[in-house]
Enzyme design. Sequence first.
Site, short mmCIF file in Angstrom:
data_model
loop_
_atom_site.label_atom_id
_atom_site.label_comp_id
_atom_site.label_asym_id
_atom_site.label_seq_id
_atom_site.Cartn_x
_atom_site.Cartn_y
_atom_site.Cartn_z
CG ASP A 185 36.88 41.66 40.65
OD1 ASP A 185 36.06 41.08 39.92
OD2 ASP A 185 37.54 41.08 41.54
CG ASP B 29 39.30 48.84 39.85
OD1 ASP B 29 39.04 48.91 41.07
OD2 ASP B 29 39.76 47.80 39.33
CG ASP C 173 41.30 44.83 36.92
OD1 ASP C 173 41.66 43.68 37.22
OD2 ASP C 173 40.78 45.62 37.72
#
Length: 227
Positions: free
Chosen positions: A20, A189, A18
């Site tokens: 961000d 996250d 991922d």
Amino acid sequence: MARGRAMDQEPAIAAFFDVDYTVLSVSSGRQWVRYLRRSGRMTWSLWWTFVWLALRYYLGLLEFPRASAKLTAMIAGADEKAFREETRRWFEEWVRPYIAPGAVERIAWHRAQGHRLALVSAATEYVVCPLAEALGVPDYLCTRLEVVDGRLTGRVVEPPCYGPGKVYWVERYAAEHRVDLSRSYFYSDSYTDRYLLLRVGHPVAVNPDPRLRRLAQQRGWPIERFY
């Protein structure tokens, strides 16, 4: 004969990351908002739209297709080449300095193992593509914006690379590149990425939000920090 040997090779292992708050220590979307404010192009109406969407995301209430449609409509009609050039400059100043050291190390480790590497993000290619190039990651899957006759239409190519949409694009990628998802990795996250985390054999929660942390603890997934 060589073709037969290629067919006999085991499916590849991939490591998906991922963007961000995983590969980056910031949100690329927030960096774009700050850039617009700094350049004097942020209206109060646009500012409150971003604040409202960020709040809904934090509360787990964001409907991504509607949100992305609302945001991309703002750039409908823009010259795609000029927009790409502007976002390249923005990336170098506003995004590249926030690449997480831990992500760089983990990408290097997977590269040394001979694993395929790919970024997977709900963000658009205008941030994911230059980030992949900066990291030396050959592949990326992201939300794509429709371009017709060199101009952005304000529409998203369906499905957006978010939530279940990430699973769609990763499964398509796996089929095209003979990747064994049951032996592959995904680092994220966000709880919104639980669909893809549950799909791979090696899910890793990185800098997890509270809901993902709880899920990771319940399932015994590794929890790590990249920054």
